[in-house]
Scaffold this motif. Sequence first.
Motif, mmCIF file in Angstrom:
data_model
loop_
_atom_site.group_PDB
_atom_site.id
_atom_site.type_symbol
_atom_site.label_atom_id
_atom_site.label_comp_id
_atom_site.label_asym_id
_atom_site.label_seq_id
_atom_site.Cartn_x
_atom_site.Cartn_y
_atom_site.Cartn_z
ATOM 1 N N ASP A 137 18.256 4.295 13.030
ATOM 2 C CA ASP A 137 17.451 5.170 12.170
ATOM 3 C C ASP A 137 15.962 5.016 12.462
ATOM 4 N N TRP A 138 15.512 3.757 12.515
ATOM 5 C CA TRP A 138 14.087 3.510 12.757
ATOM 6 C C TRP A 138 13.661 4.065 14.122
ATOM 7 N N ALA A 139 14.513 3.929 15.117
ATOM 8 C CA ALA A 139 14.169 4.449 16.451
ATOM 9 C C ALA A 139 13.943 5.948 16.407
ATOM 10 N N GLN A 140 14.791 6.654 15.645
ATOM 11 C CA GLN A 140 14.625 8.096 15.548
ATOM 12 C C GLN A 140 13.317 8.447 14.843
ATOM 13 N N GLU A 141 13.029 7.765 13.738
ATOM 14 C CA GLU A 141 11.817 8.080 12.975
ATOM 15 C C GLU A 141 10.554 7.722 13.756
ATOM 16 N N CYS A 142 10.566 6.574 14.430
ATOM 17 C CA CYS A 142 9.377 6.158 15.173
ATOM 18 C C CYS A 142 9.106 7.086 16.358
ATOM 19 N N GLU A 143 10.158 7.644 16.925
ATOM 20 C CA GLU A 143 9.970 8.530 18.070
ATOM 21 C C GLU A 143 9.213 9.799 17.685
ATOM 22 N N ILE A 144 9.446 10.312 16.483
ATOM 23 C CA ILE A 144 8.864 11.601 16.105
ATOM 24 C C ILE A 144 7.637 11.467 15.208
ATOM 25 N N ALA A 145 7.377 10.269 14.676
ATOM 26 C CA ALA A 145 6.291 10.101 13.709
ATOM 27 C C ALA A 145 4.924 10.120 14.386
ATOM 28 N N ASP A 146 3.970 10.737 13.733
ATOM 29 C CA ASP A 146 2.596 10.752 14.213
ATOM 30 C C ASP A 146 1.968 9.379 14.027
ATOM 31 N N ARG A 147 1.243 8.897 15.030
ATOM 32 C CA ARG A 147 0.472 7.656 14.976
ATOM 33 C C ARG A 147 1.348 6.405 14.893
ATOM 34 N N CYS A 148 2.609 6.510 15.242
ATOM 35 C CA CYS A 148 3.495 5.345 15.232
ATOM 36 C C CYS A 148 3.491 4.685 16.603
ATOM 37 N N LEU A 149 3.261 3.378 16.634
ATOM 38 C CA LEU A 149 3.127 2.639 17.887
ATOM 39 C C LEU A 149 4.457 2.131 18.427
ATOM 40 N N GLY A 150 5.502 2.134 17.594
ATOM 41 C CA GLY A 150 6.790 1.626 18.042
ATOM 42 C C GLY A 150 7.444 0.767 16.982
ATOM 43 N N MET A 151 8.358 -0.093 17.420
ATOM 44 C CA MET A 151 9.158 -0.894 16.505
ATOM 45 C C MET A 151 8.878 -2.385 16.657
ATOM 46 N N ILE A 152 9.026 -3.121 15.545
ATOM 47 C CA ILE A 152 8.933 -4.578 15.536
ATOM 48 C C ILE A 152 10.179 -5.106 14.829
ATOM 49 N N TYR A 153 10.988 -5.871 15.524
ATOM 50 C CA TYR A 153 12.203 -6.407 14.917
ATOM 51 C C TYR A 153 11.866 -7.564 13.983
ATOM 52 N N THR A 154 12.545 -7.621 12.834
ATOM 53 C CA THR A 154 12.365 -8.741 11.915
ATOM 54 C C THR A 154 13.623 -9.595 11.890
ATOM 55 N N SER A 155 13.487 -10.861 11.516
ATOM 56 C CA SER A 155 14.617 -11.788 11.617
ATOM 57 C C SER A 155 14.616 -12.797 10.474
ATOM 58 N N TRP A 156 14.592 -12.299 9.248
ATOM 59 C CA TRP A 156 14.633 -13.190 8.091
ATOM 60 C C TRP A 156 16.003 -13.869 8.008
ATOM 61 N N LEU B 165 0.813 -1.219 0.000
ATOM 62 C CA LEU B 165 0.000 0.000 0.000
ATOM 63 C C LEU B 165 0.846 1.268 0.000
ATOM 64 N N ASN B 166 2.147 1.107 0.081
ATOM 65 C CA ASN B 166 3.058 2.232 0.308
ATOM 66 C C ASN B 166 3.676 2.705 -1.010
ATOM 67 N N PRO B 167 3.405 3.944 -1.430
ATOM 68 C CA PRO B 167 3.962 4.447 -2.686
ATOM 69 C C PRO B 167 5.471 4.609 -2.663
ATOM 70 N N TYR B 168 6.081 4.568 -1.467
ATOM 71 C CA TYR B 168 7.532 4.649 -1.360
ATOM 72 C C TYR B 168 8.176 3.267 -1.285
ATOM 73 N N HIS B 169 7.343 2.229 -1.495
ATOM 74 C CA HIS B 169 7.868 0.871 -1.418
ATOM 75 C C HIS B 169 7.356 0.061 -2.621
ATOM 76 N N ASN B 170 6.529 -0.951 -2.395
ATOM 77 C CA ASN B 170 6.151 -1.856 -3.481
ATOM 78 C C ASN B 170 4.815 -1.552 -4.146
ATOM 79 N N ALA C 80 20.728 1.099 5.827
ATOM 80 C CA ALA C 80 21.087 2.275 6.611
ATOM 81 C C ALA C 80 20.821 3.569 5.860
ATOM 82 N N ARG C 81 20.602 3.494 4.561
ATOM 83 C CA ARG C 81 20.345 4.701 3.777
ATOM 84 C C ARG C 81 18.872 4.860 3.404
ATOM 85 N N ASP C 82 17.999 4.199 4.138
ATOM 86 C CA ASP C 82 16.566 4.262 3.841
ATOM 87 C C ASP C 82 15.828 5.297 4.686
ATOM 88 N N ASP C 83 16.553 6.226 5.314
ATOM 89 C CA ASP C 83 15.918 7.171 6.234
ATOM 90 C C ASP C 83 14.761 7.941 5.599
#
Length: 222
Positions: free
Chosen positions: A154-173, A90-95, A121-124
């Motif tokens: 990077d994600w921690a910084q963005e999630c801290e300031i983003a509106d309506r963001c609930l936090g982080m979920i770590y992935t482990s592929w 659903l994201n125009p900045y992704h797929n 690391a360059r996906d800020d």
Amino acid sequence: YAPAGAVTYCPSDPRTQAIMRDTLTTVIRELGVKYVHIGHDEPRWMNTCRRCRERHLSNAEIFADELIRMQRYVKEADPQVRVMMWDDALNPYHNAPAQELEPANDTTPKDLIQCSWFYSARDDLKEARSLEYLAKRGYETTGSPWFDLENNWDWAQECEIADRCLGMIYTSWGDAGTDPWAGLSVTAAFSWNPSSPEALEEITWDPAELNRCWGVLQNGGE
């Protein structure tokens, strides 16, 4: 349902719908969950089989209809359970552009939690723009890093300031030739404290300085 080896199931096949309904109902009933994640990331093709084509709907209309159906199955099992999904389709900045799926946001239920993911690391900029776009669309969000420690920061910084963001979920592929758990402890620390001194000590470079050098840092670390 999907042919052997396929990575995208057919949302129009009654077998798909029966499997998903039974699976979601069973998980909710047996595990007593408050949240259930339905995946739905990286659709490789849409609207290619006879069942889908005969519906005379766009890719976005088929995808939105599928998400509405999945949410209905969940709410039938337990109205209190929240539905989560990966955001990229659903994201125009992704797929989303690949299958022209962004218009699905017009009718997709806005109480779906959109789990955004980028692993470089360059996906800020993509991270920040994604969270902002999804919030403006009315969704709550989460952010997901992987093994790259700077990406975790990077994600921690963005999630801290983003509106309506609930936090982080770590992935482990486990398909990248690296330890899929390499960033877990750092991500956990940054989730509680985006400037965690202990976590920053595990990063041998200054992520804020590198971001400034690359010109991609948003508001985090200023």
